[in-house]
Scaffold this active site. Structure first.
Site, short mmCIF file in Angstrom:
data_model
loop_
_atom_site.label_atom_id
_atom_site.label_comp_id
_atom_site.label_asym_id
_atom_site.label_seq_id
_atom_site.Cartn_x
_atom_site.Cartn_y
_atom_site.Cartn_z
N LYS A 199 -35.03 46.86 53.59
CA LYS A 199 -35.27 45.49 53.13
C LYS A 199 -36.13 44.74 54.14
CE LYS A 199 -32.06 42.20 54.03
NZ LYS A 199 -32.60 40.99 54.67
N ASN A 200 -35.74 44.81 55.41
CA ASN A 200 -36.44 43.99 56.40
C ASN A 200 -37.88 44.46 56.64
OD1 ASN A 200 -34.25 42.38 56.62
ND2 ASN A 200 -33.60 43.09 58.64
N CYS A 205 -29.35 33.36 55.74
CA CYS A 205 -27.94 33.47 56.09
C CYS A 205 -27.57 32.36 57.08
CB CYS A 205 -27.66 34.80 56.78
SG CYS A 205 -27.64 36.21 55.70
N ARG A 229 -31.66 29.64 64.19
CA ARG A 229 -32.83 30.40 63.79
C ARG A 229 -34.08 29.53 63.63
NH1 ARG A 229 -31.09 34.68 59.28
NH2 ARG A 229 -32.31 36.14 60.47
N MET A 275 -38.16 28.22 64.41
CA MET A 275 -39.44 28.92 64.23
C MET A 275 -40.42 28.61 65.36
SD MET A 275 -40.53 29.19 60.31
CE MET A 275 -42.03 29.97 60.83
N ASP A 276 -39.86 28.13 66.49
CA ASP A 276 -40.76 27.69 67.57
C ASP A 276 -41.66 28.81 68.11
OD1 ASP A 276 -38.37 28.79 68.43
OD2 ASP A 276 -38.27 27.66 70.29
N ASP A 300 -27.30 43.33 63.17
CA ASP A 300 -27.02 43.50 61.74
C ASP A 300 -25.96 44.56 61.46
OD1 ASP A 300 -28.81 41.52 61.17
OD2 ASP A 300 -30.40 42.83 60.40
N ILE A 329 -27.54 37.93 69.94
CA ILE A 329 -28.77 37.58 69.20
C ILE A 329 -28.59 36.27 68.43
CG2 ILE A 329 -30.52 38.37 67.54
CD1 ILE A 329 -30.39 40.18 70.00
N ARG A 353 -28.28 40.59 48.15
CA ARG A 353 -29.56 40.35 48.83
C ARG A 353 -29.97 41.59 49.63
NH1 ARG A 353 -29.04 36.08 52.88
NH2 ARG A 353 -31.03 37.01 53.31
C1 UD1 Z 1 -34.82 39.70 61.72
C2 UD1 Z 1 -34.08 40.37 60.60
C3 UD1 Z 1 -32.59 40.08 60.70
C4 UD1 Z 1 -32.06 40.48 62.09
C5 UD1 Z 1 -32.90 39.85 63.19
C6 UD1 Z 1 -32.52 40.33 64.57
C7 UD1 Z 1 -35.76 40.34 58.85
C8 UD1 Z 1 -36.17 39.84 57.52
N1 UD1 Z 1 -34.60 39.87 59.34
O1 UD1 Z 1 -34.63 38.30 61.56
O2 UD1 Z 1 -31.91 40.82 59.69
O3 UD1 Z 1 -30.73 40.04 62.22
O4 UD1 Z 1 -34.30 40.15 62.98
O5 UD1 Z 1 -32.63 41.71 64.65
O6 UD1 Z 1 -36.42 41.19 59.44
N2 UD1 Z 1 -35.68 32.72 67.56
C9 UD1 Z 1 -36.09 31.58 68.19
N3 UD1 Z 1 -37.30 31.04 67.83
C10 UD1 Z 1 -38.10 31.61 66.88
C11 UD1 Z 1 -37.66 32.79 66.24
C12 UD1 Z 1 -36.43 33.33 66.61
O7 UD1 Z 1 -35.41 31.02 69.05
O8 UD1 Z 1 -39.18 31.09 66.59
C13 UD1 Z 1 -34.35 33.30 67.93
C14 UD1 Z 1 -33.38 33.34 66.76
O9 UD1 Z 1 -32.71 32.12 66.59
C15 UD1 Z 1 -32.47 34.47 67.18
C16 UD1 Z 1 -33.40 35.42 67.93
O10 UD1 Z 1 -34.55 34.66 68.26
O11 UD1 Z 1 -31.47 33.99 68.06
C17 UD1 Z 1 -33.83 36.64 67.16
O12 UD1 Z 1 -34.37 36.24 65.92
P1 UD1 Z 1 -35.51 37.05 65.19
O13 UD1 Z 1 -35.71 38.37 65.86
O14 UD1 Z 1 -36.69 36.17 65.00
O15 UD1 Z 1 -34.85 37.30 63.77
P2 UD1 Z 1 -35.55 37.26 62.36
O16 UD1 Z 1 -36.93 37.79 62.44
O17 UD1 Z 1 -35.31 35.95 61.71
#
Ligand code: UD1
Length: 421
Positions: free
Chosen positions: A22-23, A118, A123, A125-126, A308, A330, A400
């Site tokens: 999926k991811n 979820c 989470r 987007m910075d 996960d 994480i 999902r």
């Molecule tokens: C992806 C996976 C999710 C998995 C996660 C960690 C997909 C669709 N989803 O999510 O299933 O649990 O990786 O392996 O691939 N963070 C920030 N700022 C940002 C982005 C992330 O602080 O701009 C933090 C998040 O809050 C979190 C950590 O970084 O604590 C890891 O997140 P990230 O690796 O980005 O997870 P996703 O890509 O959302």
């Protein structure tokens, strides 16, 4: 909303086919936005998150043709000119944010709602925003939407992440394929889904090097072409079904399984007293006699233990011999399954990002509620080991991420059924 009813105590025997990830698919599908020519993906899982991404891409003008019930998808962004990703779709799934990089790269502008997904933490987007800004974009948050623009196109840049974020690495990689010059991503995520995306982008004509390591280099090209790509095996679905015979007893062969996708997880299974063997077609798993042993688990970025699989592992450790400590590094709010497992008789204490699990002899069936995707499946697994009947309510999140869970587990002998709402 449907529920899933599981009756515990039946040992499992047989094979389970593991689906495409999926991811990985959720990052590969938006890559189609980068090209005027079609991208064909095979081994795409049939999941509601994939349907959400399809809907989002269609709303951006991408033509999506599905074959084999959605297992093969051809995505053509030839006539895709829309650059706004609407809140009504994006709120359903955080991975919708993966259209931001491709839209900016190809159209030099994008308006993308801040995502949902979820409820497992803030989470933000910075990291995505900082990387795209370093590449020359201006990004503003207005009315819940990120308004991004790169007049004259994106430029290559050196980007160093302070967290090895999967999504931010994917967005930056996709954006960089069409940027002018070279982009270097430092402290890049190394997950197999990143490697899969890099391989697909390379088939489309991108110049990428270093995927699977923490430094990825991308030399921008003028355009990308057509490609066909097979989605990598879903390592989280794999890990989940590898645990099933540990809960229920018996032996299951996971077809398509590979140890290199799950090294740290397999090490923990061995330590817990679970036999994992490689077969010509995948991985075979069987619990040695008696209860599993307690093990300590810390979630980390790849190649560490995946967040996960933390909920499923915690459910398994509820009936292990001894005390296990699980540390979630994480996501800050990812123990919502713990109180539900306690309702089934588990002995768990949660303090911040640490959960201590004191193994008990048996779990008992109970009505429980699924609060996120991986929590949902951990409760189903717990139900396989529990005495009596477990009813997992609100399985919306499960659909999902898991394709026909009741059919896959039912086929290897589990007593499990879906009860429509
Ligand atoms: C992806 C996976 C999710 C998995 C996660 C960690 C997909 C669709 N989803 O999510 O299933 O649990 O990786 O392996 O691939 N963070 C920030 N700022 C940002 C982005 C992330 O602080 O701009 C933090 C998040 O809050 C979190 C950590 O970084 O604590 C890891 O997140 P990230 O690796 O980005 O997870 P996703 O890509 O959302």
């Amino acid at each position: 909303m449907d529920s899933i009813v599981v009756k515990g105590g039946t040992p499992l025997k047989g094979q389970i086919q593991i689906a495409g990830a999926k991811n990985a698919a959720l990052a590969l599908m938006p890559a189609a936005l980068l090209s005027e020519e079609p991208l064909t993906l095979t081994n795409t899982p049939r999941l509601s998150d994939i349907r959400t991404m399809t809907e989002l891409l269609q709303s951006l003008g991408v033509e999506v043709t599905a074959l084999k019930g959605g297992n093969v998808q051809t995505l053509s962004a030839h006539d895709a000119t829309e650059t706004t990703a609407d809140y009504d779709i994006v709120r359903k799934m955080r991975a919708s944010n993966l259209v931001l990089g491709p839209l900016l790269a190809r159209h030099h502008k994008a308006v993308v709602s801040l995502p949902g997904g979820c409820a497992i933490g803030a989470r933000p987007m910075d990291l995505h925003v900082t990387a795209l800004e370093a590449m020359g974009a201006t990004i503003e948050l207005k009315d819940g939407y990120l308004h991004a623009e790169a007049k004259g196109g994106l430029k290559g840049a050196e980007v160093e992440f302070w967290i090895a974020s999967v999504g931010a690495t994917e967005n930056t990689m996709m954006a960089a394929t069409l940027a002018k010059g070279t982009t270097v991503i430092k402290n890049a995520a190394r997950e197999p889904e990143i490697v899969d995306l890099a391989q697909c982008l390379r088939s489309m004509g991108a110049q990428i090097d270093g995927e699977g390591t923490s430094t990825i280099t991308i030399d921008g090209v003028d355009r990308l072409g057509a490609a066909t790509h097979r989605v990598v095996t879903d390592r989280i679905e794999l890990g989940t079904y590898m645990l099933a015979p540990v809960f229920a007893g018996g032996e299951v062969e996971c077809l398509g399984g590979r140890i290199d996708l799950l090294g740290a997880f397999v090490e923990k299974l061995h330590a817990a007293g679970v036999d994992v063997t490689e077969t010509p077609n995948g991985l075979k798993v069987a619990r040695r006699n008696g209860r599993a042993n307690a093990v300590d688990v810390t979630t980390e970025v790849f190649p560490g233990f995946p967040t996960d699989l933390q909920a499923q592992m915690m459910a398994m450790l509820c009936t292990a011999e001894g005390t296990s400590v699980l540390e979630e590094k994480i996501f800050e709010n990812r123990f919502m399954h713990a109180p539900e497992l306690v309702r089934m008789g588990a002995d768990i204490e949660v303090h911040g990002g640490t959960a201590t699990v004191h193994g008990v002899d048996r779990l008992k069936g109970a009505p429980v509620m699924a609060t996120d995707l991986r929590a949902s499946v951990s409760l189903i697994l717990a139900g396989l080991a529990a005495e009596g009947e477990t009813v997992v309510n609100r399985v919306y999140h499960l659909d999902r991420g898991y394709e026909h869970v009741e059919e896959k587990l039912g086929a290897v002998g589990a007593q499990i059924e879906r009860v429509p709402a």
